[in-house]
Design an enzyme around this catalytic site. Structure first.
Site, PDB file in Angstrom:
ATOM      1  N   ASN A   7       0.880  -1.176   0.000  1.00  0.00           N
ATOM      2  CA  ASN A   7       0.000   0.000   0.000  1.00  0.00           C
ATOM      3  C   ASN A   7       0.915   1.222   0.000  1.00  0.00           C
ATOM      4  O   ASN A   7       1.470   1.586   1.034  1.00  0.00           O
ATOM      5  CB  ASN A   7      -0.884  -0.052   1.248  1.00  0.00           C
ATOM      6  CG  ASN A   7      -1.840   1.123   1.332  1.00  0.00           C
ATOM      7  OD1 ASN A   7      -1.761   2.063   0.538  1.00  0.00           O
ATOM      8  ND2 ASN A   7      -2.731   1.075   2.297  1.00  0.00           N
ATOM      9  N   LYS A  14       3.312   0.754   3.078  1.00  0.00           N
ATOM     10  CA  LYS A  14       2.846  -0.164   4.122  1.00  0.00           C
ATOM     11  C   LYS A  14       2.813  -1.547   3.496  1.00  0.00           C
ATOM     12  O   LYS A  14       2.387  -1.682   2.334  1.00  0.00           O
ATOM     13  CB  LYS A  14       1.435   0.266   4.526  1.00  0.00           C
ATOM     14  CG  LYS A  14       1.007  -0.132   5.894  1.00  0.00           C
ATOM     15  CD  LYS A  14      -0.334   0.501   6.212  1.00  0.00           C
ATOM     16  CE  LYS A  14      -1.070  -0.359   7.219  1.00  0.00           C
ATOM     17  NZ  LYS A  14      -2.458  -0.022   7.358  1.00  0.00           N
ATOM     18  N   ARG A  85      -2.564  -2.055  -3.428  1.00  0.00           N
ATOM     19  CA  ARG A  85      -3.726  -1.190  -3.284  1.00  0.00           C
ATOM     20  C   ARG A  85      -3.561  -0.039  -4.282  1.00  0.00           C
ATOM     21  O   ARG A  85      -2.543   0.656  -4.276  1.00  0.00           O
ATOM     22  CB  ARG A  85      -3.789  -0.633  -1.868  1.00  0.00           C
ATOM     23  CG  ARG A  85      -4.902   0.367  -1.740  1.00  0.00           C
ATOM     24  CD  ARG A  85      -4.881   1.049  -0.408  1.00  0.00           C
ATOM     25  NE  ARG A  85      -5.990   1.987  -0.334  1.00  0.00           N
ATOM     26  CZ  ARG A  85      -5.938   3.134   0.323  1.00  0.00           C
ATOM     27  NH1 ARG A  85      -4.843   3.483   0.970  1.00  0.00           N
ATOM     28  NH2 ARG A  85      -6.974   3.928   0.356  1.00  0.00           N
ATOM     29  N   HIS A 174     -12.517   3.518  -0.161  1.00  0.00           N
ATOM     30  CA  HIS A 174     -12.544   2.561   0.967  1.00  0.00           C
ATOM     31  C   HIS A 174     -13.276   1.276   0.575  1.00  0.00           C
ATOM     32  O   HIS A 174     -13.764   0.551   1.449  1.00  0.00           O
ATOM     33  CB  HIS A 174     -13.283   3.136   2.201  1.00  0.00           C
ATOM     34  CG  HIS A 174     -12.578   4.263   2.877  1.00  0.00           C
ATOM     35  ND1 HIS A 174     -13.267   5.325   3.404  1.00  0.00           N
ATOM     36  CD2 HIS A 174     -11.283   4.486   3.148  1.00  0.00           C
ATOM     37  CE1 HIS A 174     -12.411   6.177   3.964  1.00  0.00           C
ATOM     38  NE2 HIS A 174     -11.200   5.678   3.803  1.00  0.00           N
ATOM     39  N   HIS A 202     -16.965   3.249   7.717  1.00  0.00           N
ATOM     40  CA  HIS A 202     -15.507   3.185   7.911  1.00  0.00           C
ATOM     41  C   HIS A 202     -15.077   4.557   8.429  1.00  0.00           C
ATOM     42  O   HIS A 202     -15.088   5.543   7.691  1.00  0.00           O
ATOM     43  CB  HIS A 202     -14.806   2.855   6.584  1.00  0.00           C
ATOM     44  CG  HIS A 202     -13.321   2.829   6.712  1.00  0.00           C
ATOM     45  ND1 HIS A 202     -12.581   1.661   6.688  1.00  0.00           N
ATOM     46  CD2 HIS A 202     -12.428   3.824   6.900  1.00  0.00           C
ATOM     47  CE1 HIS A 202     -11.308   1.957   6.852  1.00  0.00           C
ATOM     48  NE2 HIS A 202     -11.196   3.254   6.982  1.00  0.00           N
ATOM     49  N   ARG A 235     -10.242  16.702   6.615  1.00  0.00           N
ATOM     50  CA  ARG A 235     -11.052  16.984   5.414  1.00  0.00           C
ATOM     51  C   ARG A 235     -12.439  17.465   5.813  1.00  0.00           C
ATOM     52  O   ARG A 235     -13.047  16.905   6.736  1.00  0.00           O
ATOM     53  CB  ARG A 235     -11.186  15.714   4.558  1.00  0.00           C
ATOM     54  CG  ARG A 235      -9.915  15.380   3.800  1.00  0.00           C
ATOM     55  CD  ARG A 235     -10.071  14.073   3.037  1.00  0.00           C
ATOM     56  NE  ARG A 235      -9.162  13.067   3.548  1.00  0.00           N
ATOM     57  CZ  ARG A 235      -9.221  11.771   3.245  1.00  0.00           C
ATOM     58  NH1 ARG A 235     -10.146  11.323   2.428  1.00  0.00           N
ATOM     59  NH2 ARG A 235      -8.349  10.931   3.764  1.00  0.00           N
ATOM     60  N   ARG A 279      -9.120  10.645  19.357  1.00  0.00           N
ATOM     61  CA  ARG A 279      -8.838  10.340  20.769  1.00  0.00           C
ATOM     62  C   ARG A 279      -8.468  11.613  21.532  1.00  0.00           C
ATOM     63  O   ARG A 279      -8.941  11.856  22.640  1.00  0.00           O
ATOM     64  CB  ARG A 279      -7.694   9.327  20.843  1.00  0.00           C
ATOM     65  CG  ARG A 279      -7.662   8.564  22.122  1.00  0.00           C
ATOM     66  CD  ARG A 279      -6.693   7.416  22.077  1.00  0.00           C
ATOM     67  NE  ARG A 279      -6.027   7.280  20.792  1.00  0.00           N
ATOM     68  CZ  ARG A 279      -5.198   6.304  20.494  1.00  0.00           C
ATOM     69  NH1 ARG A 279      -4.928   5.375  21.372  1.00  0.00           N
ATOM     70  NH2 ARG A 279      -4.610   6.229  19.320  1.00  0.00           N
ATOM     71  N   ILE A 326     -11.694   4.976  14.453  1.00  0.00           N
ATOM     72  CA  ILE A 326     -12.734   5.585  15.300  1.00  0.00           C
ATOM     73  C   ILE A 326     -13.887   4.600  15.514  1.00  0.00           C
ATOM     74  O   ILE A 326     -14.337   4.384  16.641  1.00  0.00           O
ATOM     75  CB  ILE A 326     -13.249   6.900  14.661  1.00  0.00           C
ATOM     76  CG1 ILE A 326     -12.111   7.917  14.559  1.00  0.00           C
ATOM     77  CG2 ILE A 326     -14.429   7.458  15.444  1.00  0.00           C
ATOM     78  CD1 ILE A 326     -12.448   9.160  13.726  1.00  0.00           C
ATOM     79  N   GLU A 379      -7.866  -4.638   5.637  1.00  0.00           N
ATOM     80  CA  GLU A 379      -7.731  -4.401   4.198  1.00  0.00           C
ATOM     81  C   GLU A 379      -6.629  -5.254   3.592  1.00  0.00           C
ATOM     82  O   GLU A 379      -6.734  -5.719   2.454  1.00  0.00           O
ATOM     83  CB  GLU A 379      -7.497  -2.909   3.935  1.00  0.00           C
ATOM     84  CG  GLU A 379      -8.757  -2.095   4.218  1.00  0.00           C
ATOM     85  CD  GLU A 379      -8.526  -0.603   4.249  1.00  0.00           C
ATOM     86  OE1 GLU A 379      -8.758   0.035   3.231  1.00  0.00           O
ATOM     87  OE2 GLU A 379      -8.120  -0.084   5.301  1.00  0.00           O
TER      88      GLU A 379
HETATM   89  P1  AMP Z   1      -7.382   5.045  11.138  1.00  0.00           P
HETATM   90  O1  AMP Z   1      -7.214   6.066  10.041  1.00  0.00           O
HETATM   91  O2  AMP Z   1      -8.367   3.975  10.784  1.00  0.00           O
HETATM   92  O3  AMP Z   1      -6.077   4.519  11.670  1.00  0.00           O
HETATM   93  O4  AMP Z   1      -8.067   5.820  12.388  1.00  0.00           O
HETATM   94  C1  AMP Z   1      -7.423   6.882  13.037  1.00  0.00           C
HETATM   95  C2  AMP Z   1      -8.427   7.569  13.970  1.00  0.00           C
HETATM   96  O5  AMP Z   1      -8.877   6.614  14.944  1.00  0.00           O
HETATM   97  C3  AMP Z   1      -7.836   8.743  14.727  1.00  0.00           C
HETATM   98  O6  AMP Z   1      -8.758   9.825  14.730  1.00  0.00           O
HETATM   99  C4  AMP Z   1      -7.701   8.183  16.129  1.00  0.00           C
HETATM  100  O7  AMP Z   1      -7.763   9.171  17.136  1.00  0.00           O
HETATM  101  C5  AMP Z   1      -8.893   7.270  16.201  1.00  0.00           C
HETATM  102  N1  AMP Z   1      -8.771   6.368  17.352  1.00  0.00           N
HETATM  103  C6  AMP Z   1      -7.885   5.382  17.540  1.00  0.00           C
HETATM  104  N2  AMP Z   1      -8.039   4.839  18.783  1.00  0.00           N
HETATM  105  C7  AMP Z   1      -9.037   5.538  19.386  1.00  0.00           C
HETATM  106  C8  AMP Z   1      -9.680   5.473  20.681  1.00  0.00           C
HETATM  107  N3  AMP Z   1      -9.293   4.590  21.606  1.00  0.00           N
HETATM  108  N4  AMP Z   1     -10.698   6.333  20.923  1.00  0.00           N
HETATM  109  C9  AMP Z   1     -11.088   7.230  20.001  1.00  0.00           C
HETATM  110  N5  AMP Z   1     -10.523   7.346  18.775  1.00  0.00           N
HETATM  111  C10 AMP Z   1      -9.523   6.508  18.468  1.00  0.00           C
END
Ligand code: AMP
Length: 394
Positions: A7, A14, A85, A174, A202, A235, A279, A326, A379
């Site tokens: 990816n 990745k 990807r 996605h 997602h 975004r 988070r 998230i 994925e």
């Molecule tokens: P991704 O792009 O799928 O890796 O998701 C990244 C997002 O997931 C970021 O906004 C992170 O803050 C959120 N995220 C990861 N762990 C947590 C958690 N324990 N609580 C809330 N959001 C989280």
């Protein structure tokens, strides 16, 4: 035999080496800051992590290092296929494709639709072809799953010539993740995917929602580019199309600078004026930060509205799936979203919802109510499976 999944981003790569049948993961990792100072390659194997300095090298250098690693581990001869990807496949690709010179041409022809992503994907494919001569390579497109959308979902109400001459339509992204979690959710619900109308959300740094009828995408929230739809990390998601011209005239920014700001300075970051990371925002909102609270509220409000829109596309809803960083980890985003969607029939199981974090999965609604589930997306596994299917002709 192993499938190597790659990816490639503009400055990152990745990868994962896995068996698509058993899901066994041999090696995974991430090369970052490719082409600039501090380029490095991180390798994860059996819970151990090592990092190598790539001395400013690009995608080719990262693959060379990976190749040496695979050779040292005795895994090189076991690489049966490489799956890539690829972000944009336009209208040409509704399924993964074995990479041939014609397929490369078609991926190049999609560069204007994804000027940031497809060139990086092409660089990765070329580097992998040089690194793994004779090994079959397959392109798996983010857009392909959504090619089943009907015209009512994919056409914009703009001059018809824009569609025919410039490909201006909704494509969706996605796709690999939406397809994977819909299949997993059907398994968890104990029902055939063909019989189910699912909504998949997602939610990560980039976020989109998809209406999946019988395993086929019939609508999704992202459009011509991954900027449309939900509020995301940086975004904006949907804005008035008149905003670009207005802001450009008020601020003196060019149209592409306005688009850049909508991609990189907006979303949760723009609303909170604090952070793009969910988070971090949840913690700040807990301490009373008003911007963080507003960002969370707008995120949930738009998400619930978009899920309702997908429900209208499906006519009947059998379940809602949360995935992505998230969706898989924020019990509070799930709880607030489902609270807004009670009219569809969801009723939160607070205990199950609180437990479905950090790899936990399953139902987060009460028995007898419309199911909402957490499914961990994968994925890499989906790309490996599709790559194997193309190579074996199944
Ligand atoms: P991704 O792009 O799928 O890796 O998701 C990244 C997002 O997931 C970021 O906004 C992170 O803050 C959120 N995220 C990861 N762990 C947590 C958690 N324990 N609580 C809330 N959001 C989280």
């Amino acid at each position: 035999m192993w499938t190597l999944v790659l990816n490639c981003g503009s400055s990152s790569l990745k990868f994962a080496l896995l068996d698509p049948d058993t899901r066994e993961l041999q090696l995974s990792g991430l090369a970052e800051r490719l082409g600039v100072d501090g380029a490095s390659l991180r390798l994860d194997r059996d819970g151990e992590r090592r990092t190598h300095d790539l001395k400013g090298g690009g995608h080719a250098a990262a693959l060379d290092r990976l190749l040496a690693e695979l050779s040292a581990l005795g895994l090189l001869d076991g690489v049966a296929a490489v799956g890539h990807r690829v972000v944009h496949g336009g209208e040409r690709f509704s399924a993964p494709a074995r990479i041939t010179p014609e397929v490369m041409e078609a991926i190049r022809a999609c560069v204007p639709l994804a000027p940031l992503h497809n060139p990086a994907n092409i660089a990765g494919i070329e580097a992998a072809q040089a690194a793994f001569p004779g090994v079959p390579q397959v392109a798996v497109f983010d857009t392909a799953f959504h090619q089943t959308m009907p015209p009512v979902a994919y056409r914009y109400a703009v001059p018809e010539a824009w569609y025919h001459h410039y490909g201006v339509r909704r494509y969706g992204f996605h796709g690999t993740s939406h397809a994977y979690v819909a299949g997993e959710a059907a398994g968890m619900l104990g029902r055939p995917l063909e019989d189910l109308n699912l909504i998949t959300a997602h939610l990560g740094n980039g976020s989109s929602v998809c209406a999946v009828a019988g395993g086929r995408s019939v609508d999704t929230s992202m459009g011509l580019t991954p900027l449309e739809g939900l509020v995301m990390g940086t975004r904006s998601g949907d804005v008035d199309p008149g905003l670009h011209d207005y802001v450009a005239r008020q601020s003196g920014l060019s149209l592409s600078e306005v688009t850049g700001a909508l991609n990189r300075e907006s979303g949760l970051l723009g609303l909170s004026n604090l952070a793009s990371d969910m988070r971090e925002l949840e913690e700040a909102a807990g301490r009373g930060h008003a911007g963080a609270r507003l960002a969370l509220d707008v995120f949930v409000y738009r998400l619930a509205g978009t899920v309702a829109q997908m429900a209208a596309a499906l006519g009947r809803v059998d379940g809602l799936v949360f995935t992505g960083g998230i969706g898989e980890n924020s019990a509070s985003v799930r709880a607030q979203t489902l609270a807004r969607l009670g009219f569809l029939g969801f009723a939160l199981d607070e205990k199950a919802n609180a437990a479905a974090v950090r790899g936990g999965s399953g139902l987060v609604t009460r028995t007898g109510t419309l199911p909402a589930l957490v499914v961990n997306t994968n994925e890499e596994l989906m790309i490996a499976r599709q790559t194997q299917d193309v190579v074996t002709g199944s």
